[in-house]
Design a protein around this motif. Structure first.
Motif, mmCIF file in Angstrom:
data_model
loop_
_atom_site.group_PDB
_atom_site.id
_atom_site.type_symbol
_atom_site.label_atom_id
_atom_site.label_comp_id
_atom_site.label_asym_id
_atom_site.label_seq_id
_atom_site.Cartn_x
_atom_site.Cartn_y
_atom_site.Cartn_z
ATOM 1 N N TYR A 1 9.441 32.354 -17.485
ATOM 2 C CA TYR A 1 9.226 31.020 -16.329
ATOM 3 C C TYR A 1 8.893 32.164 -15.376
ATOM 4 O O TYR A 1 9.283 33.098 -14.801
ATOM 5 N N CYS B 1 10.600 28.068 -24.012
ATOM 6 C CA CYS B 1 10.064 29.274 -23.493
ATOM 7 C C CYS B 1 10.786 30.775 -24.058
ATOM 8 O O CYS B 1 11.611 31.056 -22.230
ATOM 9 N N ALA C 1 7.358 29.113 -9.402
ATOM 10 C CA ALA C 1 8.118 28.241 -9.412
ATOM 11 C C ALA C 1 7.927 28.066 -7.367
ATOM 12 O O ALA C 1 8.232 28.521 -6.933
ATOM 13 N N LEU D 1 14.655 27.308 -15.196
ATOM 14 C CA LEU D 1 14.717 26.767 -13.901
ATOM 15 C C LEU D 1 15.542 26.525 -13.294
ATOM 16 O O LEU D 1 16.892 25.786 -13.807
ATOM 17 N N PHE E 1 5.689 25.124 -12.232
ATOM 18 C CA PHE E 1 6.010 26.453 -12.081
ATOM 19 C C PHE E 1 5.757 26.725 -14.012
ATOM 20 O O PHE E 1 4.769 25.924 -14.197
ATOM 21 N N SER F 1 14.114 32.238 -18.685
ATOM 22 C CA SER F 1 13.282 31.402 -18.961
ATOM 23 C C SER F 1 14.663 29.235 -18.858
ATOM 24 O O SER F 1 14.951 29.105 -19.248
ATOM 25 N N ALA G 1 5.351 28.188 -16.767
ATOM 26 C CA ALA G 1 5.678 28.568 -18.233
ATOM 27 C C ALA G 1 4.872 29.634 -19.179
ATOM 28 O O ALA G 1 4.024 29.043 -19.962
ATOM 29 N N THR H 1 13.255 30.809 -10.656
ATOM 30 C CA THR H 1 13.212 30.930 -11.662
ATOM 31 C C THR H 1 14.687 32.135 -12.307
ATOM 32 O O THR H 1 14.437 33.348 -11.580
ATOM 33 N N THR I 1 16.335 24.256 -19.127
ATOM 34 C CA THR I 1 15.367 24.700 -19.550
ATOM 35 C C THR I 1 14.593 23.446 -19.866
ATOM 36 O O THR I 1 14.506 22.666 -20.691
#
Length: 238
Positions: free
Chosen positions: A124, A120, A127, A104, A138, A102, A140, A99, A116
């Protein structure tokens, strides 16, 4: 009728929390009397070795369960923070799932894609990819855990937990903590189904246990305590 419905919902919640998803042994201390300040454990895939660090990610070490030997691994704090097992070999390389803020980030076949899955602003973290390479979990921040497929599509929202570790492809071992924003009030380890509908306490809230790691192949969970001790327990899904 409304009161009856609420009572049934509360009863269902208690039953789910007390559901016996697995057979669990009593916890056993690891390296008791040999080391202190042991945090951030990471188990190998087969559960034969575990890495751990001091609380600030310095002093990375690896313990071999079979040989009962602990060795120091030469690594910077940044490397120790990223240290993990690929199969049963240690790696400091950038993982295929990570991450940034915000986003991934999933790398497949050398191609990096950014997703995304949930909004958030706080970012994040934590992960990791499931053992079969088909799912990602993961946290958030402020929103709870999120499970996606490898295309960033949300599959499940297990709940507001921390430090998720895969236990096979359909269960997670997590830290369930309460705090005031500065200090932990309670912290325990839970085993839960991927959608969070089934939960089992592995430790009690007052145990102040945290940062679990797991190997379903070995049927083993390892975790640390707030005082820097490591414990292991046998966990076998029913």
């Amino acid at each position: 009728m409304k009161k009856l419905t609420m009572l049934m919902a509360c009863t269902a919640s208690v039953v789910a929390m007390n559901a016996q998803i697995a057979e669990v042994s009593a916890p056993r201390p690891l390296l008791s009397g040999k080391y202190s300040q042991m945090y951030n454990p990471v188990l190998s895939e087969d559960g034969s070795r575990v890495m751990f660090t001091s609380d600030d990610f310095s002093d990375l070490r690896m313990y071999d369960f079979k040989d009962n030997v602990t060795v120091k691994l030469e690594a910077t704090r940044e490397q120790a923070f990223k240290a993990r097992f690929v199969g049963n070999e240690t790696s400091f390389d950038t993982p295929k799932v990570r991450t940034e803020g915000s986003e991934l980030i999933i790398t497949r076949n050398g191609v990096e894609k950014r997703y995304t899955p949930v909004e958030c602003t706080a970012g994040y973290c934590w992960a990791s990819m499931s053992p079969d390479g088909k799912k990602v979990v993961f946290l958030a921040a402020g929103k709870g855990l999120v499970v996606t497929d490898m295309e960033g599509r949300v599959i499940a929202r297990p709940g507001n937990y921390e430090s998720p570790a895969w236990f096979g492809n359909d269960h997670l071992v997590v830290q369930n903590a309460t705090d005031d924003g500065h200090q932990l009030h309670s912290s325990q380890i839970l085993l839960l189904s991927l959608d969070g509908s089934e939960k089992q306490e592995l430790t009690k809230p007052e145990s102040m246990t945290m940062t679990p790691t797991a190997s379903i192949k070995a049927g083993k969970v390892v975790y640390s305590t707030i005082t820097g001790r490591l414990y292991e327990m046998d966990v076998k899904l029913k």
